[in-house]
Design a protein around this motif. Structure first.
Motif, PDB file in Angstrom:
ATOM      1  N   GLY A  73     -16.589   0.339   0.732  1.00  0.00           N
ATOM      2  CA  GLY A  73     -16.489   0.752  -0.648  1.00  0.00           C
ATOM      3  C   GLY A  73     -15.380   0.106  -1.447  1.00  0.00           C
ATOM      4  O   GLY A  73     -15.131   0.501  -2.590  1.00  0.00           O
ATOM      5  N   HIS A  74     -14.703  -0.877  -0.884  1.00  0.00           N
ATOM      6  CA  HIS A  74     -13.544  -1.485  -1.541  1.00  0.00           C
ATOM      7  C   HIS A  74     -13.663  -3.006  -1.514  1.00  0.00           C
ATOM      8  O   HIS A  74     -14.437  -3.568  -0.738  1.00  0.00           O
ATOM      9  CB  HIS A  74     -12.257  -1.065  -0.826  1.00  0.00           C
ATOM     10  N   PRO A  75     -12.866  -3.707  -2.330  1.00  0.00           N
ATOM     11  CA  PRO A  75     -12.826  -5.168  -2.221  1.00  0.00           C
ATOM     12  C   PRO A  75     -12.247  -5.578  -0.880  1.00  0.00           C
ATOM     13  O   PRO A  75     -11.579  -4.778  -0.207  1.00  0.00           O
ATOM     14  CB  PRO A  75     -11.917  -5.587  -3.382  1.00  0.00           C
ATOM     15  N   SER A  76     -12.485  -6.795  -0.491  1.00  0.00           N
ATOM     16  CA  SER A  76     -11.983  -7.276   0.799  1.00  0.00           C
ATOM     17  C   SER A  76     -10.463  -7.316   0.827  1.00  0.00           C
ATOM     18  O   SER A  76      -9.794  -7.323  -0.210  1.00  0.00           O
ATOM     19  CB  SER A  76     -12.529  -8.675   1.092  1.00  0.00           C
ATOM     20  N   SER A  77      -9.918  -7.380   2.029  1.00  0.00           N
ATOM     21  CA  SER A  77      -8.464  -7.504   2.177  1.00  0.00           C
ATOM     22  C   SER A  77      -7.965  -8.813   1.576  1.00  0.00           C
ATOM     23  O   SER A  77      -6.836  -8.893   1.070  1.00  0.00           O
ATOM     24  CB  SER A  77      -8.066  -7.410   3.647  1.00  0.00           C
ATOM     25  N   ILE A  78      -8.801  -9.840   1.609  1.00  0.00           N
ATOM     26  CA  ILE A  78      -8.442 -11.116   0.984  1.00  0.00           C
ATOM     27  C   ILE A  78      -8.323 -10.938  -0.523  1.00  0.00           C
ATOM     28  O   ILE A  78      -7.392 -11.450  -1.161  1.00  0.00           O
ATOM     29  CB  ILE A  78      -9.486 -12.200   1.313  1.00  0.00           C
ATOM     30  N   ALA A  79      -9.261 -10.201  -1.118  1.00  0.00           N
ATOM     31  CA  ALA A  79      -9.211  -9.942  -2.556  1.00  0.00           C
ATOM     32  C   ALA A  79      -7.934  -9.191  -2.920  1.00  0.00           C
ATOM     33  O   ALA A  79      -7.274  -9.505  -3.913  1.00  0.00           O
ATOM     34  CB  ALA A  79     -10.441  -9.144  -2.992  1.00  0.00           C
ATOM     35  N   GLN A  80      -7.581  -8.198  -2.113  1.00  0.00           N
ATOM     36  CA  GLN A  80      -6.369  -7.434  -2.385  1.00  0.00           C
ATOM     37  C   GLN A  80      -5.137  -8.325  -2.290  1.00  0.00           C
ATOM     38  O   GLN A  80      -4.204  -8.201  -3.088  1.00  0.00           O
ATOM     39  CB  GLN A  80      -6.243  -6.270  -1.406  1.00  0.00           C
ATOM     40  N   ARG A  81      -5.138  -9.247  -1.338  1.00  0.00           N
ATOM     41  CA  ARG A  81      -3.998 -10.154  -1.215  1.00  0.00           C
ATOM     42  C   ARG A  81      -3.867 -11.044  -2.444  1.00  0.00           C
ATOM     43  O   ARG A  81      -2.762 -11.289  -2.936  1.00  0.00           O
ATOM     44  CB  ARG A  81      -4.108 -11.003   0.047  1.00  0.00           C
ATOM     45  N   VAL A  82      -4.997 -11.525  -2.955  1.00  0.00           N
ATOM     46  CA  VAL A  82      -4.958 -12.349  -4.166  1.00  0.00           C
ATOM     47  C   VAL A  82      -4.376 -11.549  -5.328  1.00  0.00           C
ATOM     48  O   VAL A  82      -3.524 -12.042  -6.079  1.00  0.00           O
ATOM     49  CB  VAL A  82      -6.367 -12.877  -4.511  1.00  0.00           C
ATOM     50  N   ILE A  83      -4.812 -10.313  -5.476  1.00  0.00           N
ATOM     51  CA  ILE A  83      -4.287  -9.471  -6.551  1.00  0.00           C
ATOM     52  C   ILE A  83      -2.782  -9.279  -6.387  1.00  0.00           C
ATOM     53  O   ILE A  83      -2.024  -9.336  -7.362  1.00  0.00           O
ATOM     54  CB  ILE A  83      -5.025  -8.122  -6.574  1.00  0.00           C
ATOM     55  N   GLU A  84      -2.338  -9.051  -5.158  1.00  0.00           N
ATOM     56  CA  GLU A  84      -0.903  -8.874  -4.913  1.00  0.00           C
ATOM     57  C   GLU A  84      -0.118 -10.133  -5.265  1.00  0.00           C
ATOM     58  O   GLU A  84       0.975 -10.057  -5.847  1.00  0.00           O
ATOM     59  CB  GLU A  84      -0.676  -8.478  -3.458  1.00  0.00           C
ATOM     60  N   ARG A  85      -0.670 -11.296  -4.950  1.00  0.00           N
ATOM     61  CA  ARG A  85       0.019 -12.544  -5.284  1.00  0.00           C
ATOM     62  C   ARG A  85       0.039 -12.766  -6.799  1.00  0.00           C
ATOM     63  O   ARG A  85       0.996 -13.319  -7.343  1.00  0.00           O
ATOM     64  CB  ARG A  85      -0.625 -13.729  -4.562  1.00  0.00           C
ATOM     65  N   LEU A  86      -1.010 -12.327  -7.488  1.00  0.00           N
ATOM     66  CA  LEU A  86      -1.049 -12.462  -8.938  1.00  0.00           C
ATOM     67  C   LEU A  86      -0.032 -11.561  -9.627  1.00  0.00           C
ATOM     68  O   LEU A  86       0.323 -11.792 -10.788  1.00  0.00           O
ATOM     69  CB  LEU A  86      -2.457 -12.154  -9.461  1.00  0.00           C
ATOM     70  N   ASP A  87       0.450 -10.560  -8.919  1.00  0.00           N
ATOM     71  CA  ASP A  87       1.451  -9.667  -9.499  1.00  0.00           C
ATOM     72  C   ASP A  87       2.690 -10.435  -9.959  1.00  0.00           C
ATOM     73  O   ASP A  87       3.370 -10.025 -10.914  1.00  0.00           O
ATOM     74  CB  ASP A  87       1.846  -8.602  -8.479  1.00  0.00           C
ATOM     75  N   ALA A  88       2.959 -11.556  -9.319  1.00  0.00           N
ATOM     76  CA  ALA A  88       4.121 -12.366  -9.702  1.00  0.00           C
ATOM     77  C   ALA A  88       4.006 -12.888 -11.128  1.00  0.00           C
ATOM     78  O   ALA A  88       5.024 -13.209 -11.766  1.00  0.00           O
ATOM     79  CB  ALA A  88       4.286 -13.537  -8.740  1.00  0.00           C
ATOM     80  N   GLU A  89       2.788 -12.974 -11.638  1.00  0.00           N
ATOM     81  CA  GLU A  89       2.591 -13.566 -12.961  1.00  0.00           C
ATOM     82  C   GLU A  89       3.016 -12.639 -14.093  1.00  0.00           C
ATOM     83  O   GLU A  89       3.143 -13.077 -15.242  1.00  0.00           O
ATOM     84  CB  GLU A  89       1.128 -13.974 -13.139  1.00  0.00           C
TER      85      GLU A  89
END
Length: 203
Positions: free
Chosen positions: A86-102
């Protein structure tokens, strides 16, 4: 006029050359962007050593900075993820976390570095969750500066607990094909508008 540039991030858990339903729907949308004159590129994130963290560069072999450069050069991000429990993949979550730097990155006029870029989302899975995933992902992308066009998401949900994947279908369902086209058409339209009329800088 310079062609729009579209980057798709495929957040499948399957390394290349494994078949990926997420890649299939992403490529279908990219083909529609290409038909509209855009230049496109697809990155399968799992093939790269993207370190955990919330910095633009986590050092020690981190391959996110190279992907980030592609993102900064693009006008549109197509964020594609499978559905897992029911959730995005762990890879997707990692991308979102890395985008937090922006969030803290700005241009010379003081605007968020990603302001003016457009985001869209594609989701596949043989379980429920697509609407919640789209909501979560788009909220995160808007937070870091992306803009979102009308009807900027597409998805396919198979039968719950079923074994048929998107790539196993004999053809693309008409409703998905129509939605894919709207994602590409609306996102390209908004990207052109923002390129010609950027957001104003902070007061």
């Amino acid at each position: 006029m310079t062609a729009l540039r579209v980057l798709a991030l495929n957040c499948t858990l399957k390394p290349s050359p494994g078949a990926s339903s997420t890649e299939l729907i992403a490529r279908q949308v990219l083909e529609l962007f290409e038909a509209d004159g855009a230049e496109t590129e697809l990155v399968r994130v799992v093939d790269h050593d993207v370190k955990p963290g919330v910095e633009a560069d986590m050092g020690d072999g981190d391959e996110w900075p190279a992907i980030r450069e592609k993102l900064l050069a693009a006008d549109i991000l197509l964020f594609a993820t499978p559905t897992w429990v029911g959730h995005p993949s762990s890879i997707a979550q990692r991308v979102i976390e890395r985008l937090d730097a922006e969030i803290s990155e700005t241009d010379a006029a003081g605007r968020p570095l990603l302001a003016g870029k457009v985001a869209a989302v594609a989701v596949v899975g043989n379980e429920d969750g697509a609407h919640a995933i789209v909501a979560d992902v788009l909220q995160a992308l808007v937070d870091v500066g992306f803009s979102v066009a009308s009807q900027a998401s597409t998805y396919w949900n198979g039968e719950a607990m079923g074994r048929v994947d998107y790539q196993d279908l004999p053809g693309t369902p008409e409703s998905v094909a129509t939605t894919n086209a709207a994602v590409a058409r609306h996102s390209a339209h908004l990207a052109r508008l923002l390129r010609d009329a950027p957001y104003p800088p902070p007061a």
